[in-house]
Design an enzyme around this catalytic site. Structure first.
Site, PDB file in Angstrom:
ATOM      1  N   ARG A 110       0.735  -1.121  -0.030  1.00 20.65           N
ATOM      2  CA  ARG A 110       0.055   0.008  -0.068  1.00 20.65           C
ATOM      3  C   ARG A 110       0.785   1.345  -0.114  1.00 20.65           C
ATOM      4  NH1 ARG A 110       2.791   2.209   3.294  1.00 20.65           N
ATOM      5  NH2 ARG A 110       2.830   1.471   5.566  1.00 20.65           N
TER       6      ARG A 110
ATOM      7  N   GLU B 259       0.256   9.823   8.783  1.00 15.78           N
ATOM      8  CA  GLU B 259       1.334   8.888   9.198  1.00 15.78           C
ATOM      9  C   GLU B 259       1.571   8.966  10.523  1.00 15.78           C
ATOM     10  OE1 GLU B 259       2.244   6.448   7.206  1.00 15.78           O
ATOM     11  OE2 GLU B 259       2.718   7.832   5.507  1.00 15.78           O
ATOM     12  N   HIS B 260       1.991   7.749  10.882  1.00 21.33           N
ATOM     13  CA  HIS B 260       2.036   7.556  12.629  1.00 21.33           C
ATOM     14  C   HIS B 260       0.925   7.906  13.431  1.00 21.33           C
ATOM     15  CE1 HIS B 260       6.203   6.025  12.481  1.00 21.33           C
ATOM     16  NE2 HIS B 260       6.625   6.698  11.369  1.00 21.33           N
TER      17      HIS B 260
ATOM     18  N   ASP C 277      -2.043   5.996  13.154  1.00 20.80           N
ATOM     19  CA  ASP C 277      -2.978   4.758  13.431  1.00 20.80           C
ATOM     20  C   ASP C 277      -2.690   4.087  14.741  1.00 20.80           C
ATOM     21  OD1 ASP C 277      -0.542   3.564  12.553  1.00 20.80           O
ATOM     22  OD2 ASP C 277      -1.181   1.974  11.791  1.00 20.80           O
TER      23      ASP C 277
ATOM     24  N   GLY D  14       8.514   1.148   3.557  1.00 25.23           N
ATOM     25  CA  GLY D  14       7.375   2.249   3.642  1.00 25.23           C
ATOM     26  C   GLY D  14       6.095   1.672   2.832  1.00 25.23           C
TER      27      GLY D  14
ATOM     28  N   SER E 187       5.568  -3.930   2.703  1.00 27.55           N
ATOM     29  CA  SER E 187       5.838  -5.287   2.088  1.00 27.55           C
ATOM     30  C   SER E 187       5.691  -6.281   3.580  1.00 27.55           C
ATOM     31  CB  SER E 187       7.462  -5.418   1.702  1.00 27.55           C
ATOM     32  OG  SER E 187       8.321  -5.218   2.774  1.00 27.55           O
TER      33      SER E 187
ATOM     34  N   ASP F  37      -2.071  -1.226   7.887  1.00 26.50           N
ATOM     35  CA  ASP F  37      -1.297  -1.762   6.717  1.00 26.50           C
ATOM     36  C   ASP F  37      -2.217  -3.143   6.297  1.00 26.50           C
ATOM     37  OD1 ASP F  37       0.375   0.103   6.866  1.00 26.50           O
ATOM     38  OD2 ASP F  37       2.012  -1.178   7.644  1.00 26.50           O
TER      39      ASP F  37
ATOM     40  N   ASN G  75      14.245  -1.421   8.105  1.00 27.70           N
ATOM     41  CA  ASN G  75      13.672  -2.574   8.684  1.00 27.70           C
ATOM     42  C   ASN G  75      13.204  -2.216   9.839  1.00 27.70           C
ATOM     43  OD1 ASN G  75      13.022  -4.730  10.353  1.00 27.70           O
ATOM     44  ND2 ASN G  75      13.205  -5.789   8.486  1.00 27.70           N
ATOM     45  N   LYS G  76      11.832  -1.937  10.086  1.00 32.06           N
ATOM     46  CA  LYS G  76      11.299  -1.168  11.224  1.00 32.06           C
ATOM     47  C   LYS G  76      11.481  -2.014  12.508  1.00 32.06           C
ATOM     48  CE  LYS G  76       9.046   0.228   8.231  1.00 32.06           C
ATOM     49  NZ  LYS G  76       9.546   0.611   6.809  1.00 32.06           N
TER      50      LYS G  76
HETATM   51  P1  ADP Z   1       8.014  -2.179   4.960  1.00 31.66           P
HETATM   52  O1  ADP Z   1       7.873  -0.896   5.119  1.00 31.66           O
HETATM   53  O2  ADP Z   1       8.127  -2.657   3.640  1.00 31.66           O
HETATM   54  O3  ADP Z   1       6.805  -2.897   5.607  1.00 31.66           O
HETATM   55  P2  ADP Z   1       9.346  -3.589   7.064  1.00 31.66           P
HETATM   56  O4  ADP Z   1      10.524  -3.025   7.817  1.00 31.66           O
HETATM   57  O5  ADP Z   1       8.078  -3.552   8.005  1.00 31.66           O
HETATM   58  O6  ADP Z   1       9.236  -2.735   5.783  1.00 31.66           O
HETATM   59  O7  ADP Z   1       9.563  -5.080   6.523  1.00 31.66           O
HETATM   60  C1  ADP Z   1      10.485  -5.275   5.815  1.00 31.66           C
HETATM   61  C2  ADP Z   1      10.953  -6.692   5.965  1.00 31.66           C
HETATM   62  O8  ADP Z   1       9.917  -7.855   5.376  1.00 31.66           O
HETATM   63  C3  ADP Z   1      12.199  -7.310   4.864  1.00 31.66           C
HETATM   64  O9  ADP Z   1      13.279  -6.921   5.513  1.00 31.66           O
HETATM   65  C4  ADP Z   1      11.901  -8.706   4.932  1.00 31.66           C
HETATM   66  O10 ADP Z   1      12.669  -9.447   6.233  1.00 31.66           O
HETATM   67  C5  ADP Z   1      10.540  -8.921   4.895  1.00 31.66           C
HETATM   68  N1  ADP Z   1       9.851  -9.095   3.324  1.00 31.66           N
HETATM   69  C6  ADP Z   1       9.513  -8.099   2.550  1.00 31.66           C
HETATM   70  N2  ADP Z   1       9.295  -8.476   1.501  1.00 31.66           N
HETATM   71  C7  ADP Z   1       9.635 -10.107   1.279  1.00 31.66           C
HETATM   72  C8  ADP Z   1       9.625 -10.782   0.317  1.00 31.66           C
HETATM   73  N3  ADP Z   1       9.247 -10.613  -1.013  1.00 31.66           N
HETATM   74  N4  ADP Z   1      10.299 -11.972   0.837  1.00 31.66           N
HETATM   75  C9  ADP Z   1      10.759 -12.135   1.818  1.00 31.66           C
HETATM   76  N5  ADP Z   1      10.634 -11.513   2.828  1.00 31.66           N
HETATM   77  C10 ADP Z   1      10.107 -10.119   2.311  1.00 31.66           C
HETATM   78  P1  NG1 Z   2       5.442   0.297   7.297  1.00 29.25           P
HETATM   79  O1  NG1 Z   2       6.246   1.503   7.111  1.00 29.25           O
HETATM   80  O2  NG1 Z   2       4.685  -0.300   6.323  1.00 29.25           O
HETATM   81  O3  NG1 Z   2       6.258  -0.557   8.138  1.00 29.25           O
HETATM   82  C1  NG1 Z   2       4.321   1.240   9.720  1.00 29.25           C
HETATM   83  C2  NG1 Z   2       3.082   0.690  10.312  1.00 29.25           C
HETATM   84  C3  NG1 Z   2       1.949   1.017  10.262  1.00 29.25           C
HETATM   85  C4  NG1 Z   2       1.837   2.983  10.317  1.00 29.25           C
HETATM   86  C5  NG1 Z   2       3.092   3.339   9.792  1.00 29.25           C
HETATM   87  C6  NG1 Z   2       3.341   4.735   9.904  1.00 29.25           C
HETATM   88  C7  NG1 Z   2       3.261  -1.809  10.931  1.00 29.25           C
HETATM   89  C8  NG1 Z   2       2.807  -3.273  10.523  1.00 29.25           C
HETATM   90  N1  NG1 Z   2       3.093  -0.775  10.150  1.00 29.25           N
HETATM   91  O4  NG1 Z   2       4.481   0.936   8.509  1.00 29.25           O
HETATM   92  O5  NG1 Z   2       0.893   0.685  11.284  1.00 29.25           O
HETATM   93  O6  NG1 Z   2       1.942   3.142  11.970  1.00 29.25           O
HETATM   94  O7  NG1 Z   2       4.337   2.680   9.994  1.00 29.25           O
HETATM   95  O8  NG1 Z   2       2.059   5.364   9.645  1.00 29.25           O
HETATM   96  O9  NG1 Z   2       3.502  -1.622  12.051  1.00 29.25           O
HETATM   97 MG    MG Z   3       5.956  -2.841   7.690  1.00 27.18          MG
END
Ligand code: ADP
Ligand code: NG1
Ligand code: MG
Length: 486
Positions: free
Chosen positions: A43, A49-50, A52, A148, A151, A195, A238-239
């Protein structure tokens, strides 16, 4: 999963190159064809942002990019996890009980399959059994990771959905979205649910105004003459690997608690979020902003100061408000975070109001019920784009200065855009990842060229061809689906 309209739709398996390739990879690894697929989109959050996790509404739309997962149900309770991208290593995991090990690696970064395990753990707890069918799973994702665009939630949600389907579990979209939000918290971040909500409740052609408690999604018609352009900053974050995200969550909790206490709320003990605080005080957002300035005026609060104000022991603060990765923190920014949240909540309301007023006036003029009939706002009104764009720019400024979750590359992208009269903002959690820009449709090609030249080539030293995959225009897509032979 039944055929209730509120359930995740089940469609026939489409014939396309991606499915064929995934099916072939699946066959090469497992010696059989997948019996079904799940598809969950990423999405882009347009605004909100920040907030929810503070209980405030947000305004995202689903992307075309997704996690596509091929699956086959097996009798032995084992998960065979494979990924089309070989940087994500294969793993086989026994699932005899509901105990699922989601420990990160030695550096505190989650393994890729931990996101799958979060979804499966959530589904197991929901189904509350001790006997499980196993799964052979093959993941093919094209959402830029750690950028962001969510994924992580697409992966958690796809796993949860695939597992529920394998165990014959039924859930409607709203229930499964809430279950997936809860499930993803096992990764360690205290997210708010935006998300997973958009992953399941998204509709093609319109963004969604998502409200929480109870979870609901209402379509928002976007201007037909505008495009939303997403551009990657080339910085990943990576959050779950750092405490940046959780620090913000708990700073908001502490801000809510202190204002509740100092304004003499009798139910102060129950207040955990800034929106609960607002509801209990029966104030509007403007009044909440005044209370922030009145009751939490300092730039920084030490843990000791917070204990004194709340008349609580450090151990109690740790237990009630902090997470395992924020317990050691000694200083907190409360005013800045709470101001961002209340002002961003105002911007979401304003954004939605502008869209719905334009829809209304257009419909009145045309005697129509739904603009151009495709869910878009048939506006042709540059003032409208300007008003919406201004809110997006203000959002970015606030995320940069008050919430401190931007990144120099994101700011650079925003500045380049601004010089070209395009408003944009960081989208998702930040600290890297992408911007989303509101661009008049007729300027899209020129704008994308500009970003390629000025950002990817000049600033990041990429060759122009490889910049192609980092910037794209997008339109609202539909939510999660299951594919099987019908
Ligand atoms: P996002 O903003 O994309 O949600 P996050 O930090 O929350 O970022 O999560 C990213 C993590 O999700 C990646 O470091 C990886 O571990 C996992 N991930 C995302 N896409 C894939 C994929 N296609 N295959 C395996 N793991 C994935
Ligand atoms: P991303 O950037 O996709 O990890 C995160 C939070 C959302 C929201 C946004 C900021 C998770 C799974 N996702 O998103 O709930 O707080 O940051 O608006 O924690
Ligand atoms: Mg995420």
């Amino acid at each position: 999963m039944g055929d209730n309209v509120n359930n995740v739709p089940i469609l026939d398996i489409p014939v396309n190159k991606r499915i064929l390739k995934l099916s072939e990879q699946f066959y090469n690894d497992f010696g059989c064809k997948p019996s079904y697929y799940v598809r969950v989109p990423g999405r882009v959050n347009i605004i909100g942002e920040h907030i929810d996790y503070c209980g405030y509404p947000v305004l995202p739309m689903a992307l075309e990019q997704d996690i596509l997962m091929a699956a086959n149900i097996i009798d032995e309770p084992i998960l065979y996890l494979r990924n089309a991208d070989n940087k994500y290593k294969s793993v086989d995991i026994k699932i005899n009980t509901q105990e699922v090990d989601i420990t990160p690696d030695l550096n505190g970064k989650p393994y890729w399959y931990n996101y799958i395990l979060c979804g499966i753990k959530g589904a197991m707890e929901h189904l509350n059994s001790n006997e499980w069918k196993g799964l052979q799973l093959y993941v093919d994702g094209n959402i830029p990771p750690a950028s962001g665009l969510s994924s992580s939630s697409a992966l958690v949600s796809a796993a949860c959905l695939a597992f529920l389907y394998a165990q014959n579990g039924t859930l409607d979209k709203t229930e499964i979205a809430s279950l997936c939000a809860k499930s993803e918290r096992y990764i360690g971040t205290q997210g708010g649910g935006m998300d997973q909500a958009i992953a399941f409740l998204a509709k093609k052609y319109s963004a969604q105004y998502i409200t929480f408690q109870p979870l609901n999604a209402a379509p928002v018609a976007l201007p037909e003459d505008a495009a939303f352009v997403v551009a990657h900053s080339l910085a990943e974050a990576n959050k779950a690997a750092t405490n940046d995200f959780n620090r913000r969550v708990i700073e908001c909790r502490l801000a809510a608690k202190i204002i509740a206490k100092l304004s003499g709320l009798t139910c102060e003990g129950k207040i955990l979020t800034l929106s609960q605080l607002q509801r209990n005080l029966n104030n509007n957002l403007e009044e909440m902003i005044e209370l922030v300035l009145k009751y939490i005026p300092q730039e920084i609060y030490t843990k000791k100061e917070i204990c004194d104000i709340l008349n609580m022991k450090e151990a109690e603060i740790d237990q009630i408000f902090l997470t395992s990765n924020t317990k050691h923190l000694t200083e907190f920014k409360l005013k800045q975070r709470a101001l961002h949240v209340y002002q961003e909540a105002q911007r979401v309301e304003e954004f939605r109001k502008i869209c719905s007023q334009s829809e209304l006036s257009h419909n009145t003029m045309n005697g129509a019920t739904n603009g151009s009939g495709n869910g878009y706002l048939n506006s042709n009104n540059s003032d409208l784009l300007l008003a919406l764009g201004k809110l997006m720019s203000e959002s970015h400024e606030s995320l940069k200065t008050l919430y401190e979750c931007s990144h120099e590359n994101l700011d650079h992208l925003v500045n380049i855009s601004q010089k070209f009269d395009i408003n944009s903002r960081l989208t998702g959690a930040g600290w890297g990842g992408c911007i989303v820009a509101l661009c008049p449709k007729e300027k899209v090609e020129q704008y994308i060229e500009l970003l390629k030249d000025e950002f990817y080539v000049k600033y990041c030293k990429l060759d122009k061809k490889s910049a192609d995959s980092y910037v794209f225009a997008t339109t609202p897509n539909h939510g999660a689906l299951i594919y099987k032979n019908l």
